[in-house]
Design a protein around this motif. Structure first.
Motif: not given
Length: 191
Positions: A79-84, A46-49, A16-19
């Motif tokens: 934390x960085x989460x790249x999607x697609x 802090x999770x950022x997607x 559940x990214x915060x941003x």
């Protein structure tokens, strides 16, 4: 298609990214980023997607600076989460996160390229003033290359990719599949 390992349980914070950013990297994305950052919980990772086909590299650098300042002043993990799709300015934003704080979802792709410029130089006026016009444009180009290379250095720091390798591939849009990004050490894991 082979079954992909489900690593989600290893990284529960990424659920559940915060941003959550999506679309063109521009002033609106920057405003959304700042608003979501202000509303994010003040403790824990802090999770950022992000999902983006690119945009303004300076807005990406500005968002990245906010992440760096948060980390430097509070010690908080980001934390960085790249999607697609994490293309162009999205990869610039990703470079603000250390390699061991970067993740991609299965099937995601990075795209890295050199900065682009379209410009017309108009020479008009007394001859003695024209060299200054040309020098100003050359200074702009040279400084843009320095900024680009600083970002490239951050992107590959801690990975198996050298700056020279990245610069050689970036001239023609380097697309990198999630698994390849993992193999190259550009991300910690693919989830």
């Amino acid at each position: 298609m082979t079954d992909l390992p489900n690593k989600a349980a290893q990284y529960p914070a990424l659920a559940k990214p915060h941003i959550q950013l999506h679309g063109t990297v521009d002033d609106r994305m920057y405003d959304s980023f700042q608003s979501q950052l202000a509303s994010a919980p003040g403790d824990g990772p802090l999770v950022v997607s992000i999902t983006t086909l690119g945009g303004d590299p300076e807005m990406a650098r500005a968002m990245g600076d906010s992440i760096r300042l948060l980390r430097d002043y509070t010690g908080r993990e980001a934390l960085f989460l790249g999607k697609v799709a994490v293309y162009s300015a999205g990869a610039t934003f990703m470079s603000a996160f250390p390699v061991d704080k970067r993740f991609l979802t299965h099937g995601s792709r990075l795209m890295i390229h050199e900065r682009l410029m379209t410009s017309t130089v108009t020479l008009s006026g007394p001859l003695s003033t024209l060299p200054s016009t040309l020098k100003a444009k050359l200074n702009e180009i040279e400084d843009s290359i320095r900024i680009q290379d600083e970002g490239f250095e951050s992107l590959v720091a801690g990975s198996k990719v050298t700056l020279d390798q990245l610069k050689a591939k970036a001239t023609s849009n380097w697309y990198i599949e999630a698994q390849e990004a993992l193999d190259l050490g550009l991300v910690l894991d693919v989830i």
